[in-house]
Design an enzyme around this catalytic site. Sequence first.
Site, PDB file in Angstrom:
ATOM      1  N   GLY A 147      11.087  95.540 147.681  1.00  0.00           N
ATOM      2  CA  GLY A 147      10.672  96.168 146.442  1.00  0.00           C
ATOM      3  C   GLY A 147      11.837  96.587 145.573  1.00  0.00           C
ATOM      4  N   CYS A 148      11.504  97.222 144.453  1.00  0.00           N
ATOM      5  CA  CYS A 148      12.511  97.526 143.434  1.00  0.00           C
ATOM      6  C   CYS A 148      13.443  98.662 143.854  1.00  0.00           C
ATOM      7  CB  CYS A 148      11.836  97.842 142.115  1.00  0.00           C
ATOM      8  SG  CYS A 148      10.485  99.046 142.220  1.00  0.00           S
ATOM      9  N   TYR A 149      12.885  99.783 144.278  1.00  0.00           N
ATOM     10  CA  TYR A 149      13.732 100.898 144.704  1.00  0.00           C
ATOM     11  C   TYR A 149      14.604 100.502 145.897  1.00  0.00           C
ATOM     12  CZ  TYR A 149      11.547 104.677 141.914  1.00  0.00           C
ATOM     13  OH  TYR A 149      11.126 105.523 140.909  1.00  0.00           O
ATOM     14  N   THR A 152      17.502  98.021 144.928  1.00  0.00           N
ATOM     15  CA  THR A 152      18.530  98.725 144.166  1.00  0.00           C
ATOM     16  C   THR A 152      19.365  99.632 145.056  1.00  0.00           C
ATOM     17  OG1 THR A 152      16.956  98.718 142.315  1.00  0.00           O
ATOM     18  CG2 THR A 152      18.915 100.100 142.075  1.00  0.00           C
ATOM     19  N   GLY A 316      13.852  93.420 141.127  1.00  0.00           N
ATOM     20  CA  GLY A 316      13.094  94.306 141.988  1.00  0.00           C
ATOM     21  C   GLY A 316      11.759  93.758 142.433  1.00  0.00           C
TER      22      GLY A 316
END
Length: 344
Positions: A147-149, A152, A316
């Site tokens: 996923g995005c979080y 990152t 993400g």
Amino acid sequence: MINVSVIGATGYVGAELLRLLSAHPGVQINKAVSKSFAGKKLHDIYANFLPERELELQESGGKFGADDFVFLCLPHGQSLVAAPPLLKKGHKVIDLSGDFRYDNTDIYEKWYGISHSAKKENREAVYGLPEFFGAEVKKANFTSNPGCYTTTSILALAPLLKEGLICEKGIVIDAKSGVTGAGRKEKLAFSYCETAGNFKAYSVPLHRHTSEIEEQLSKLSRKDVCLLFTPHLLPVKRGILATVYADLMEGVTPETVTAAYEKYYADAPFTHVLPHGKLPELKYVVGSNNCMIGFEVSPRTGKIIVVSCTDNLIKGAAGQAVQNFNLMNGFDETLGLPRTAWYL
């Protein structure tokens, strides 16, 4: 040309995936499945698809071509049901939910509150972070897209932990996401008047992505990583900026940190580390499949501050899925993916 089908085509991630796939020279879109909008045309929901080939949205559960590559853009929990029959029929699959991201399904069940009903398939899934698992993705039939979080955050921290430059305890990730990170849902908290001009933290202190970040960083570094992850909702449509704080080991210099990032990302087409002291901003990455990382060192406190930015819908989610698709099918990793951000 590879035939692809997308299940969950009208969420923000599904629509972004279809946008990227429509420009991919090695792809023919076969089916777009949407439970909510079956029978309608894709451009009836997203008018930006008007110039593209007309695509009718179909009911879930329909048959796919025998050679179709299938992307699952479903809510957490639904891929547990959708993935196993597709894999059994021989389809290659990329899942964009959290259902198959954990090596330890007990952790998934604890943090998601869902009983994991596809543990056999979970053992087959490769965690699709190409910067660290690209070789495994190339050989995979089933990839679980981070996923995005998590993307990152992991990209910001993994080189530092693998090289023993920071302490694995006491890490703090202060992350902010645009509203599209919440998905395309009608909910008061994500409406215009609730988000515009506002800024808030949420799911403190036990957001479920904490567990995914910890598991992957522990696996990569072979250390028991423990961290605090706090997400915030930004009043913008898209983009993630994570500010990470960690304790430096004695003797670590900015030059040491730069060398560690270069060791792992020098050949990574979408992960870029800025010169020491220059920090990325959302406009550096939004619209691209890039992750940009910058850092500063605080000699007074002995801490490093790392800032990591991605477009939550591209690197993400949908863009990283295409990146994994390319690796799984022998294409150049960058094919069909934007490498320059919009900036404005």
